[in-house]
Design an enzyme around this catalytic site. Structure first.
Site, PDB file in Angstrom:
ATOM      1  N   GLY A  74       0.804  -1.213   0.000  1.00  0.00           N
ATOM      2  CA  GLY A  74       0.000   0.000   0.000  1.00  0.00           C
ATOM      3  C   GLY A  74       0.841   1.268   0.000  1.00  0.00           C
ATOM      4  O   GLY A  74       0.514   2.241  -0.668  1.00  0.00           O
ATOM      5  N   THR A  75       1.927   1.262   0.768  1.00  0.00           N
ATOM      6  CA  THR A  75       2.756   2.466   0.866  1.00  0.00           C
ATOM      7  C   THR A  75       3.319   2.842  -0.500  1.00  0.00           C
ATOM      8  O   THR A  75       3.269   4.004  -0.910  1.00  0.00           O
ATOM      9  CB  THR A  75       3.912   2.225   1.874  1.00  0.00           C
ATOM     10  N   ASN A  87      -7.954   3.898   8.751  1.00  0.00           N
ATOM     11  CA  ASN A  87      -7.343   2.754   9.451  1.00  0.00           C
ATOM     12  C   ASN A  87      -7.465   2.851  10.963  1.00  0.00           C
ATOM     13  O   ASN A  87      -7.338   1.850  11.652  1.00  0.00           O
ATOM     14  CB  ASN A  87      -5.873   2.632   9.054  1.00  0.00           C
ATOM     15  N   GLN A 104      -7.633  -0.267   3.615  1.00  0.00           N
ATOM     16  CA  GLN A 104      -8.441  -0.857   4.695  1.00  0.00           C
ATOM     17  C   GLN A 104      -9.811  -1.295   4.204  1.00  0.00           C
ATOM     18  O   GLN A 104     -10.421  -2.187   4.798  1.00  0.00           O
ATOM     19  CB  GLN A 104      -8.606   0.135   5.847  1.00  0.00           C
ATOM     20  N   GLY A 118      -1.984  -6.423  -0.037  1.00  0.00           N
ATOM     21  CA  GLY A 118      -2.250  -7.842   0.191  1.00  0.00           C
ATOM     22  C   GLY A 118      -2.321  -8.267   1.649  1.00  0.00           C
ATOM     23  O   GLY A 118      -3.193  -9.047   2.038  1.00  0.00           O
ATOM     24  N   HIS A 119      -1.383  -7.750   2.484  1.00  0.00           N
ATOM     25  CA  HIS A 119      -1.294  -8.320   3.838  1.00  0.00           C
ATOM     26  C   HIS A 119      -2.442  -7.900   4.746  1.00  0.00           C
ATOM     27  O   HIS A 119      -2.585  -8.430   5.850  1.00  0.00           O
ATOM     28  CB  HIS A 119       0.069  -7.998   4.481  1.00  0.00           C
ATOM     29  N   THR A 173      10.993  -6.676 -11.576  1.00  0.00           N
ATOM     30  CA  THR A 173      10.488  -8.010 -11.916  1.00  0.00           C
ATOM     31  C   THR A 173       9.184  -8.278 -11.175  1.00  0.00           C
ATOM     32  O   THR A 173       9.084  -8.041  -9.966  1.00  0.00           O
ATOM     33  CB  THR A 173      11.545  -9.076 -11.563  1.00  0.00           C
ATOM     34  N   CYS A 221       4.147   5.798  16.729  1.00  0.00           N
ATOM     35  CA  CYS A 221       5.051   6.003  17.844  1.00  0.00           C
ATOM     36  C   CYS A 221       6.417   6.218  17.224  1.00  0.00           C
ATOM     37  O   CYS A 221       6.925   5.356  16.532  1.00  0.00           O
ATOM     38  CB  CYS A 221       5.013   4.733  18.690  1.00  0.00           C
TER      39      CYS A 221
HETATM   40  N1  PLP Z   1      -2.945   2.945   3.808  1.00  0.00           N
HETATM   41  C1  PLP Z   1      -3.670   2.541   4.847  1.00  0.00           C
HETATM   42  C2  PLP Z   1      -5.034   3.117   5.078  1.00  0.00           C
HETATM   43  C3  PLP Z   1      -3.152   1.573   5.728  1.00  0.00           C
HETATM   44  O1  PLP Z   1      -3.883   1.187   6.775  1.00  0.00           O
HETATM   45  C4  PLP Z   1      -1.857   1.052   5.476  1.00  0.00           C
HETATM   46  C5  PLP Z   1      -1.253   0.081   6.414  1.00  0.00           C
HETATM   47  O2  PLP Z   1      -1.307   0.237   7.607  1.00  0.00           O
HETATM   48  C6  PLP Z   1      -1.155   1.505   4.355  1.00  0.00           C
HETATM   49  C7  PLP Z   1      -1.723   2.443   3.547  1.00  0.00           C
HETATM   50  C8  PLP Z   1       0.200   0.975   4.032  1.00  0.00           C
HETATM   51  O3  PLP Z   1       0.095  -0.303   3.453  1.00  0.00           O
HETATM   52  P1  PLP Z   1       1.332  -1.312   3.437  1.00  0.00           P
HETATM   53  O4  PLP Z   1       1.528  -1.780   4.832  1.00  0.00           O
HETATM   54  O5  PLP Z   1       0.896  -2.396   2.505  1.00  0.00           O
HETATM   55  O6  PLP Z   1       2.506  -0.568   2.900  1.00  0.00           O
END
Ligand code: PLP
Length: 396
Positions: A68-69, A155, A183, A204-205, A241, A333
């Site tokens: 996600g990041t 989140n 989320q 995914g996670h 890749t 934190c």
């Molecule tokens: N965006 C939201 C709303 C999230 O809750 C998170 C993870 O906590 C992320 C982005 C980041 O995702 P990832 O952990 O897959 O990088």
């Protein structure tokens, strides 16, 4: 594993992900031209189509990332650079202060290094974007807007945003919308096609695939400046890749989550409401985000968030941890120093009010017994946390 109430941070690997990983191990590089490479490409294409279908997207719109990041960084930076490159007046990024750091810090980086101007979209006390305020901001000077970014669901508080309405407003104003659906995807119905968004991040996670796989969905008519350069994979938007094994696992769990969504949402919201009924009436406790009973459609079914007057979120977390429950405060934190949540502050809470925050998030491994055990422990622990807070404030 102790009773786990931190599924929003990461949820345990699902058996279907494990099977997909085993079934796809030993594949070649899908960009290789030999027979093994072509087999890997076929496996990737099939998984991509399944993932796209689960997210209401076309397979060609799926850009695989490491999570996600990365997807959020690619969307915010990529849209900003592209739009600014087309017209230098486009410096504004409209976003609510409740965004995840993956979006917020990226936008702030663009402000510091790339002359972006951040315009905050107000949210109400429940943490939901104020549509009329957004309409005003969109009307102010549309030519100056590079992009709008509004998460699908928060989140920390679980608040669901009116993304489809925002998508329509952005389309009318002629500006692209990015939505962070990390989320929401797999938890509530999410359709990229119907959202009106130009880009959407998923991970995914959060739904039972391993950490390290995610995607940015990008509409076919939307151009993005790549952040990462190399072999030109993923429509030349994200070189590197392709992780076929991760993609296969992501597709398997996405399909499973979407197929079982309504039943699982009902099960989790019932269990969540049980906890809400226990903690909600306790003295000094305030449930945060949209009311789980009165406005359940406005929040994620698996999320309960509350603050306790006079208590420290961290001390509550450690007391719950000692009692065998994994929970979260929801806020970041930095180097061991607890900070009040930026989400709660954006919702108008004072630092004092935001301090005693606790987030409980349920998921596919959550059993009725776990919830009952937590329901039995919570009143005592909340009381203890209040006493500890009181004692600490007397010492100051
Ligand atoms: N965006 C939201 C709303 C999230 O809750 C998170 C993870 O906590 C992320 C982005 C980041 O995702 P990832 O952990 O897959 O990088």
């Amino acid at each position: 594993m102790p009773p786990y109430f931190d599924h929003a941070a990461t949820t345990p690997l699902k058996p279907s992900a494990g099977q997909a990983i085993t079934g796809h191990s030993g594949l070649a590089n899908p960009s290789s031209l030999h027979g093994s490479g072509r087999r890997a490409r076929l496996a990737a294409d099939s998984a991509r189509a399944r993932l796209a279908a689960a997210a209401g997207a076309d397979p060609s719109e799926v850009i695989i990332t490491s999570g996600g990041t990365e997807a959020d960084n690619l969307a915010v930076k990529g849209l900003y650079w592209q739009r600014r490159g087309e017209d230098a007046r486009r410096r504004r990024i409209l976003l609510p202060g409740i965004e995840h750091h993956a979006v917020l810090d990226t936008a702030e980086w663009l402000e510091t290094h790339e002359e972006a101007e951040l315009v905050m979209i107000p949210v109400d006390r429940d943490g939901v974007v104020e549509i009329e305020a957004l309409a005003g901001l969109l009307a102010e000077d549309p030519e100056a807007i590079a992009l709008v970014t509004v998460m699908w669901a928060n989140n920390e508080t679980g608040a669901i945003q009116p993304v489809e309405e925002i998508g329509r407003m952005c389309a009318e104003a002629g500006v692209p919308l990015h939505t962070d659906a990390v989320q929401a995807f797999g938890s509530v119905p999410v359709s990229f096609a119907e959202s009106g968004a130009s880009a959407m991040a998923i991970s995914g996670h959060k739904i039972g695939a391993p950490v390290g796989i995610g995607a940015l969905l990008v509409r076919r008519d939307v151009k993005l400046t790549p952040v990462q350069h190399g072999g030109g994979q993923e429509r030349d938007i994200r070189s590197g890749t392709l992780d076929v094994v991760g993609l296969a696992a992501f597709a398997a769990v996405a399909e499973e989550a979407v197929d079982s969504l309504s039943g699982e949402a009902a099960r989790l919201s019932r269990l969540r409401n049980r906890l809400a009924d226990v903690v909600g009436p306790l003295e000094g406790v305030t449930l945060r985000g949209p009311d789980p009973r009165a406005r359940p459609e406005k929040r994620l079914p698996n999320n309960l968030h509350f603050t306790v007057d006079g208590a420290e979120g961290d001390s509550m977390l450690f007391m719950l941890d000692m009692a065998g429950f994994d929970t979260a405060t929801g806020s970041a934190c930095t180097a061991g120093v607890p900070r009040p949540s930026h989400v709660l502050l954006a919702m108008g809470l004072s630092e004092e009010e935001a301090r005693g925050a606790q987030r409980l998030t349920l998921g596919w491994t959550t059993a009725e017994e776990d919830v009952e055990a937590l329901a039995a422990a919570l009143p005592g622990i909340i009381d203890q946390a209040k006493q500890a807070g009181l004692a600490a404030s007397r010492r100051q």
